[in-house]
Design an enzyme around this catalytic site. Structure first.
Site, PDB file in Angstrom:
ATOM      1  N   ILE A   7      -1.323  -8.157  -5.997  1.00  0.00           N
ATOM      2  CA  ILE A   7      -0.416  -9.265  -6.303  1.00  0.00           C
ATOM      3  C   ILE A   7      -1.077 -10.203  -7.321  1.00  0.00           C
ATOM      4  O   ILE A   7      -2.066 -10.882  -7.014  1.00  0.00           O
ATOM      5  CB  ILE A   7      -0.021 -10.038  -5.035  1.00  0.00           C
ATOM      6  CG1 ILE A   7       0.596  -9.071  -4.007  1.00  0.00           C
ATOM      7  CG2 ILE A   7       0.935 -11.170  -5.371  1.00  0.00           C
ATOM      8  CD1 ILE A   7       1.772  -8.264  -4.528  1.00  0.00           C
ATOM      9  N   THR A  18       5.855   1.436 -14.155  1.00  0.00           N
ATOM     10  CA  THR A  18       5.069   2.329 -15.000  1.00  0.00           C
ATOM     11  C   THR A  18       5.918   2.893 -16.142  1.00  0.00           C
ATOM     12  O   THR A  18       7.154   2.840 -16.117  1.00  0.00           O
ATOM     13  CB  THR A  18       4.523   3.509 -14.176  1.00  0.00           C
ATOM     14  OG1 THR A  18       5.637   4.286 -13.693  1.00  0.00           O
ATOM     15  CG2 THR A  18       3.697   3.021 -12.987  1.00  0.00           C
ATOM     16  N   SER A  19       5.241   3.468 -17.108  1.00  0.00           N
ATOM     17  CA  SER A  19       5.969   4.103 -18.210  1.00  0.00           C
ATOM     18  C   SER A  19       6.908   5.184 -17.690  1.00  0.00           C
ATOM     19  O   SER A  19       8.026   5.366 -18.203  1.00  0.00           O
ATOM     20  CB  SER A  19       4.985   4.717 -19.213  1.00  0.00           C
ATOM     21  OG  SER A  19       4.285   3.704 -19.913  1.00  0.00           O
ATOM     22  N   PRO A  29       0.799  -1.228   0.000  1.00  0.00           N
ATOM     23  CA  PRO A  29       0.000   0.000   0.000  1.00  0.00           C
ATOM     24  C   PRO A  29       0.836   1.285   0.000  1.00  0.00           C
ATOM     25  O   PRO A  29       0.416   2.306  -0.541  1.00  0.00           O
ATOM     26  CB  PRO A  29      -0.824  -0.119   1.285  1.00  0.00           C
ATOM     27  CG  PRO A  29      -0.966  -1.594   1.494  1.00  0.00           C
ATOM     28  CD  PRO A  29       0.334  -2.176   1.027  1.00  0.00           C
ATOM     29  N   GLU A  89       4.692  -3.913 -13.371  1.00  0.00           N
ATOM     30  CA  GLU A  89       6.119  -4.204 -13.552  1.00  0.00           C
ATOM     31  C   GLU A  89       6.909  -2.963 -13.957  1.00  0.00           C
ATOM     32  O   GLU A  89       7.865  -3.026 -14.730  1.00  0.00           O
ATOM     33  CB  GLU A  89       6.331  -5.360 -14.532  1.00  0.00           C
ATOM     34  CG  GLU A  89       5.771  -6.679 -13.995  1.00  0.00           C
ATOM     35  CD  GLU A  89       6.184  -7.873 -14.813  1.00  0.00           C
ATOM     36  OE1 GLU A  89       7.330  -7.911 -15.294  1.00  0.00           O
ATOM     37  OE2 GLU A  89       5.348  -8.795 -14.956  1.00  0.00           O
ATOM     38  N   GLY A 104     -15.478   2.104 -35.190  1.00  0.00           N
ATOM     39  CA  GLY A 104     -16.548   3.069 -34.983  1.00  0.00           C
ATOM     40  C   GLY A 104     -17.382   2.733 -33.754  1.00  0.00           C
ATOM     41  O   GLY A 104     -16.871   2.262 -32.738  1.00  0.00           O
ATOM     42  N   ARG A 123      10.169  -7.461 -18.048  1.00  0.00           N
ATOM     43  CA  ARG A 123       9.738  -6.378 -18.927  1.00  0.00           C
ATOM     44  C   ARG A 123       9.906  -6.732 -20.400  1.00  0.00           C
ATOM     45  O   ARG A 123       9.145  -6.269 -21.246  1.00  0.00           O
ATOM     46  CB  ARG A 123      10.508  -5.104 -18.579  1.00  0.00           C
ATOM     47  CG  ARG A 123      10.062  -4.500 -17.264  1.00  0.00           C
ATOM     48  CD  ARG A 123      11.021  -3.476 -16.711  1.00  0.00           C
ATOM     49  NE  ARG A 123      10.539  -3.012 -15.410  1.00  0.00           N
ATOM     50  CZ  ARG A 123      11.295  -2.473 -14.468  1.00  0.00           C
ATOM     51  NH1 ARG A 123      12.601  -2.328 -14.673  1.00  0.00           N
ATOM     52  NH2 ARG A 123      10.775  -2.096 -13.318  1.00  0.00           N
ATOM     53  N   GLY A 151       4.885   1.250  -4.350  1.00  0.00           N
ATOM     54  CA  GLY A 151       4.654   0.700  -5.675  1.00  0.00           C
ATOM     55  C   GLY A 151       5.898   0.955  -6.497  1.00  0.00           C
ATOM     56  O   GLY A 151       6.854   0.201  -6.482  1.00  0.00           O
ATOM     57  N   SER A 152       5.905   2.106  -7.166  1.00  0.00           N
ATOM     58  CA  SER A 152       7.117   2.503  -7.873  1.00  0.00           C
ATOM     59  C   SER A 152       8.277   2.730  -6.899  1.00  0.00           C
ATOM     60  O   SER A 152       9.442   2.520  -7.231  1.00  0.00           O
ATOM     61  CB  SER A 152       6.859   3.783  -8.681  1.00  0.00           C
ATOM     62  OG  SER A 152       5.877   3.544  -9.679  1.00  0.00           O
TER      63      SER A 152
END
Length: 379
Positions: free
Chosen positions: A157, A365-366, A128, A363, A339, A243, A131-132
């Site tokens: 997870i 973020t950008s 929590p 795994e 469309g 990755r 993360g990064s």
């Protein structure tokens, strides 16, 4: 560099591609409705060897090099992304740590059951509050005699609700920061280990994730994976190779969306002719295909570097960043070509549009990939 696959791997790649198109995709609505992968599809995946992609042959796996494994990931990318997520979370980051760092006893104990899919694996690092910022992990593992007493909470997870084994990154020396973390092999039936709330996600139905709670769980010291206090460093290596696999799977998903776009453009008529005749649609399809080709070339090169024993931290980040961002572009164009139909849940493009969004987050973020790339340039 030679990216041609051995004949037996090429045969398997075609089998996985057929499996994705002919077996998994027709069951997509069932997976969406039930939020689970049917048991018969799991067994079929096991029969194909998909759970053993990263496992050496002596333990029941396929023993593939990185280029071959990623070629199969690309083929798997044509299947429902939730289904592919279950396989990749197990065969990639859920397995590679044990394969590369495990003792012989650990490998013989766990890998044969993992290769058959009897034991599903996962990787638990996110919390929590981390993360990064993985260095902010708070889950603790205190050594007491022959056990580590594990306490804390992980969340988001992948595979947790169905997993039998998790690789858990925990703090073993709180005075050392990121250098005081270790990796532990945690069996999910251990007293004090429980799955908490199962996540309700935007997409990737069937690929279940959840929080995992450790309440003074006693983990045998023999389940220490790799060096004591080396868990964070090894976790980064595991994520790095993972990755490359994500880039390959994203490429397969792009190729599938191109197929859907081409088929729709050929059959959908406006103003008395197929919309494939209109240059605006042709340009979108061309741009989609460029993203497929460039993403494939990138993952092939980085996977080859892995097989040469090269360090690929920056290159793996570049491959994931490019492929996952490209997949978002391709998915958006696929909806545009379809469309109004592309916005409807009974048309597969809508599902792919939702499902692909997660690949730019998990795994790494950008934005984290950009940080890694920039640091490699500026150090």
């Amino acid at each position: 560099m030679d990216f041609n696959l051995p004949p037996e791997v090429e045969q398997m790649r075609r089998a996985v591609l057929d499996f994705a198109h002919d077996v998994v995709e027709p069951r997509a609505h069932e997976i969406e409705a039930t939020n689970r992968v049917p048991d018969d599809l799991t067994r079929a995946a096991a029969d194909l060897g998909l759970f053993g992609l990263s496992i050496p042959e002596e333990y029941g796996g396929l023993g593939l090099d990185m280029v071959s494994k990623c070629a199969l990931y690309e083929a798997l990318g044509h299947a429902h992304m939730g289904f592919g997520g279950v396989i990749s979370a197990h065969a990639s980051i859920g397995t590679t740590g044990l394969v590369t760092l495990g003792t012989e006893e650990q490998k013989r104990r766990f890998l044969p059951r993992m290769a058959t899919g009897e034991t599903i694996a996962g990787f638990a690092i996110t919390e929590p509050t981390s993360g990064s910022d993985a260095a902010n992990i708070r889950t603790r593992a205190e050594r007491r005699g022959d056990v580590f007493v594990l306490s804390g909470t992980k969340h988001y997870i992948s595979n947790a609700p169905v997993a039998g084994l998790l690789t858990v990154i925990a703090v073993t020396d709180p005075t050392q920061g990121a250098r005081g973390m270790s990796a532990l092999l945690v069996e999910m039936d251990t007293p004090g280990v429980r799955v908490g709330r199962i996540d309700e996600k935007m997409g990737q139905r069937g690929a279940l994730s959840a929080e995992v709670i450790f309440e003074d769980a006693e983990i045998p010291a023999a389940n220490l994976l790799g060096p004591l206090h080396g868990g964070y460093r090894e976790a980064l290596k595991i994520l790095t190779n993972g990755r490359v696999g994500i880039a390959a799977r994203a490429t397969g998903s792009m190729a599938h969306l191109v197929e859907l776009g081409v088929a729709h453009a050929r059959t959908r008529e406006q103003f008395g002719r197929p919309i494939a005749d209109f240059q605006a649609v042709q340009f979108m399809l061309a741009e989609m295909q460029v993203d497929v080709v460039t993403s494939r070339a990138t993952w092939q090169y980085v996977a080859w570097l892995v097989d040469q024993g090269r360090s690929v931290g920056m290159e793996a980040s570049a491959a994931k960043l490019h492929a996952t961002e490209a997949l978002s572009r391709v998915a958006d164009k696929a909806v545009q070509i379809a469309g109004g139909m592309g916005y409807m849940k009974d048309y597969p493009v809508e599902r792919w549009y939702r499902d692909q969004r997660l690949l730019r987050i998990y795994e790494g973020t950008s934005e984290i990939q950009k940080v890694i790339i920039a640091r490699s340039l500026l150090q």
